[in-house]
Design a protein around this motif. Structure first.
Motif, PDB file in Angstrom:
ATOM      1  N   ARG A 106      -1.186  -6.658   2.692  1.00  0.00           N
ATOM      2  CA  ARG A 106      -1.578  -5.912   3.891  1.00  0.00           C
ATOM      3  C   ARG A 106      -2.850  -6.488   4.518  1.00  0.00           C
ATOM      4  O   ARG A 106      -2.974  -6.599   5.737  1.00  0.00           O
TER       5      ARG A 106
ATOM      6  N   GLU B 100      -2.073  -9.889   6.212  1.00  0.00           N
ATOM      7  CA  GLU B 100      -1.356  -9.732   7.483  1.00  0.00           C
ATOM      8  C   GLU B 100      -2.294  -9.316   8.608  1.00  0.00           C
ATOM      9  O   GLU B 100      -2.060  -9.643   9.767  1.00  0.00           O
TER      10      GLU B 100
ATOM     11  N   ALA C 107      -2.664   3.500   4.620  1.00  0.00           N
ATOM     12  CA  ALA C 107      -1.497   3.263   3.753  1.00  0.00           C
ATOM     13  C   ALA C 107      -1.724   3.831   2.353  1.00  0.00           C
ATOM     14  O   ALA C 107      -1.108   3.404   1.377  1.00  0.00           O
TER      15      ALA C 107
ATOM     16  N   ASP D  88       0.560  -5.702  -3.068  1.00  0.00           N
ATOM     17  CA  ASP D  88       0.745  -4.861  -1.886  1.00  0.00           C
ATOM     18  C   ASP D  88      -0.566  -4.787  -1.089  1.00  0.00           C
ATOM     19  O   ASP D  88      -0.592  -4.992   0.123  1.00  0.00           O
TER      20      ASP D  88
END
Lengths: 428, 428
Positions: free
Chosen positions: B304, B307, B347, B300
């Motif tokens: 992130r 990206e 996040a 995860d």
């Protein structure tokens, strides 16, 4: 063409209007105001003030010849143009970025991208053709086009520059190609009856004819480059001279800023006999004392000067003290005077004269007006006004719409003020 | 290709070698010496030192986005490139003029004139094709070609730039197109076993392989831009790194100046296990304390980051004090660290961790050598040398030909010197 014929507009900003980022932002706000009125806008820009001088100094420093010194076939200084054309490339990109940052569509168009085709006289190239189709389509689609002034490209793809002041000419050429009028934004708010620094009662002209503007530009008014006026006259491009020191209001509207419209004589309703008085110290007087009075002696002199591309303006011949000899006086641009004198001295024996004198303590004062064509007495007014102030003139030249006199430089401003008053040009 | 295959040569001069007219003259004398040996020469030049920074600052000042921030379809900063490409245009013209003034034939070739075709990723464009036929014909005919580095043109005729350090890449691409070797003139006289400012006993390498050079460039050796080494390796262009602080003798001959040849591994006779030691402080360490130990938590995190185009280098996972949690440490380039941290913090709940720490008091020290492939014990030597000096490492990453360790920044130079000695690289 009148200004109503087209929804396109060409705007031009000079070096002082591009001098730094704050000035560029101000120019962008003026451009945005015109675009907001629905105009398809192309903007021609100069390099930042001082930048071209820096670039030229660098080319001097590595031994570039002055523009145009090479003949055909020799190595010409096309590389001079590669260097000096870069200044306008920078301001073009910066203005496009500034407009985009304001949310507008904008892009730059280099001389080679449009293309603006010129001959290959590097450093002083002449525009032969501006292929305006793609440019016109872009501005019609609402994308503001930014065009670097001063630069073009030869048919075989080499960068050229148009010579000093060439950005005015670029702007008029782009306007002609787009069928648009041309607004020249500069550091004065129009064309004046004379230089306001000499005569504070000078008046801004609402309109001035191409012919008058051409004479004014040639005779010392620095507001527009001569070649740009020639081109505007030839292509019938309406040109306005406007101040760039304006600011749109909070609604993005420009204030009233009429400036001066340069247009066809027919479009000027209020006729004047004289429209302006100019003064130039960019002259030198050369006298050949004791020149042989054989009839072909002056022709010999002027042929030699013409072959060396020295332009001669005024000519006076008078009787010399020596029997069988005359004195021949002529004027040239100050930059050419040394070369002209050297040329004469080198051929002294062949031409046959006794002594050469160069005097650059001279000024040329001129009155200009299309009304002279139909009015007698214009010269008489001039001579009387000068005589009243005790100013002697050393030479005269005339055309259909101007009279110039060469006088002692010390009297130049006095002469300008006297003539400005004599022709009724002083503001109330 | 070996250096004997061609009579053509590409030479590249960087910004410090173009910094002023005297430096440009010196570069011209070096170029002239190569041309006098009968070489067909193309010269790739950078902008004057400092000039690109000035141009970039202007684009910042009018609100240009950083290169590459726009996606497809959005307005991209193609105008940024119009501005910053001008610096190399100036030095190209000046060097051409200087060579002409020395009596040589020379001309500049802008990116759009050759053309050097790139993609349209403005500000960081990639070269797709250099159409070298006309350029090659010109240099074969004895006309020295001057090519502005850093710039290219898209297929639809817009100016592009290659990103910082792009002139090295331009030079290698032109060399590949001409089938020529490439001499990179710079302010050091070659590639060293380590930075001589850290270890005065560093030695100049006679030869270094593409692979080693690529690792060195990526890991902190600033002598060549990484992308240029990749391209040289891919196109098999022999590249020499040479000092521009040399002067031809009175006969116009260059002194011995071997520099460092970057070439195929096969062409290196004297094999070394380790060729160089590099150090970089361009790193930051980010630690997520108390990260959930569910198996997809690290995925995860790194998804992130990927990206957001944050490159992650080293990764270490360790047991946390909290039951059911781990600590995850990774490194990024220092410029990306703030963005990476913000991304994680935003996040935090979704990823699930307790605390985030950023530390940029770290340095990455690396040893590089193709000999590692066939030699065991290289890592062991490294760890022992560091342990002997009491230097702890926080993370490790390896490839086939390098080992990097992340250490406390204070120990960076000490570590470099210890490793340089441990691998027998110190000069006698």
């Amino acid at each position: 063409m009148t200004r109503a014929d087209t929804n396109r507009l060409v705007m031009k900003f000079g070096g002082t209007s591009m001098a730094d980022l704050e000035r560029i932002r101000r120019a962008a706000r003026i451009v945005a105001a015109e675009a907001a009125r629905g105009k398809g806008v192309a903007v021609v820009v100069s390099a930042m003030a001082g930048k071209t001088n820096e670039l030229v100094a660098w080319t001097d420093g590595v031994g570039a010849a002055a523009p145009g010194l090479y003949g055909d076939g020799a190595l010409s200084d096309d590389e001079y143009d590669v260097v000096v054309a870069s200044g306008e490339q920078v301001t073009s990109g910066l203005l496009a970025l500034t407009l985009r940052n304001m949310g507008l569509k904008a892009r730059s168009w280099m001389g080679w991208q449009i293309p603006i085709l010129t001959d290959d006289a590097h450093g002083r190239a002449r525009i032969e053709d501006v292929q305006g189709d793609a440019l016109g389509a872009a501005v019609d689609a609402g994308e503001i086009a930014i065009v670097p002034g001063f630069q073009g490209v030869t048919r075989d793809g080499r960068i050229t520059t148009l010579g000093r002041g060439g950005s005015d000419t670029s702007a008029v050429a782009v306007a002609a190609a787009l069928g648009a009028p041309c607004d020249i934004y500069t550091d004065v708010d129009g064309v004046y009856t004379t230089d306001p620094r000499i005569q504070s009662r000078a008046r801004r002209l609402e309109r001035v004819s191409y012919e008058e503007m051409l004479e004014m530009a040639s005779l010392g008014a620095k507001v527009l480059q001569t070649r740009s006026v020639e081109l505007a006259m030839h292509k019938r491009v309406p040109v306005r001279v406007l101040s760039s020191f304006i600011e749109p209001d909070e609604n993005g509207n420009l204030p009233q800023h009429a400036g001066t419209l340069i247009c066809d004589e027919d479009e000027i309703v209020e006729k004047r006999i004289v429209s302006g008085v100019t003064m130039s110290r960019d002259e030198a007087r050369i006298t050949l004392l004791g020149l042989s009075d054989r009839t072909d002696a002056p022709a010999d002199v002027f042929t030699r000067l013409a072959e060396a591309e020295v332009n001669v303006d005024m000519i006076v011949q008078s009787q010399a003290r020596t029997e069988g000899a005359v004195n021949l006086t002529f004027t040239t641009g100050r930059r050419d005077a040394r070369r002209a004198a050297d040329l004469m001295t080198a051929a002294k024996a062949e031409i046959g004269f006794e002594e050469l004198r160069v005097d650059d303590d001279v000024a040329k004062v001129s009155v200009i007006g299309v009304g002279m064509r139909s009015h007698a007495g214009v010269a008489q007014t001039m001579f009387r006004a000068l005589a009243d102030k005790g100013i002697k003139f050393q030479a005269i030249s005339t055309s259909e719409i101007k009279i110039s006199v060469l006088i002692d430089s010390d009297y130049a401003e006095l002469a300008v003020r006297a003539l400005h008053a004599a022709y009724g040009l002083d503001a109330d």
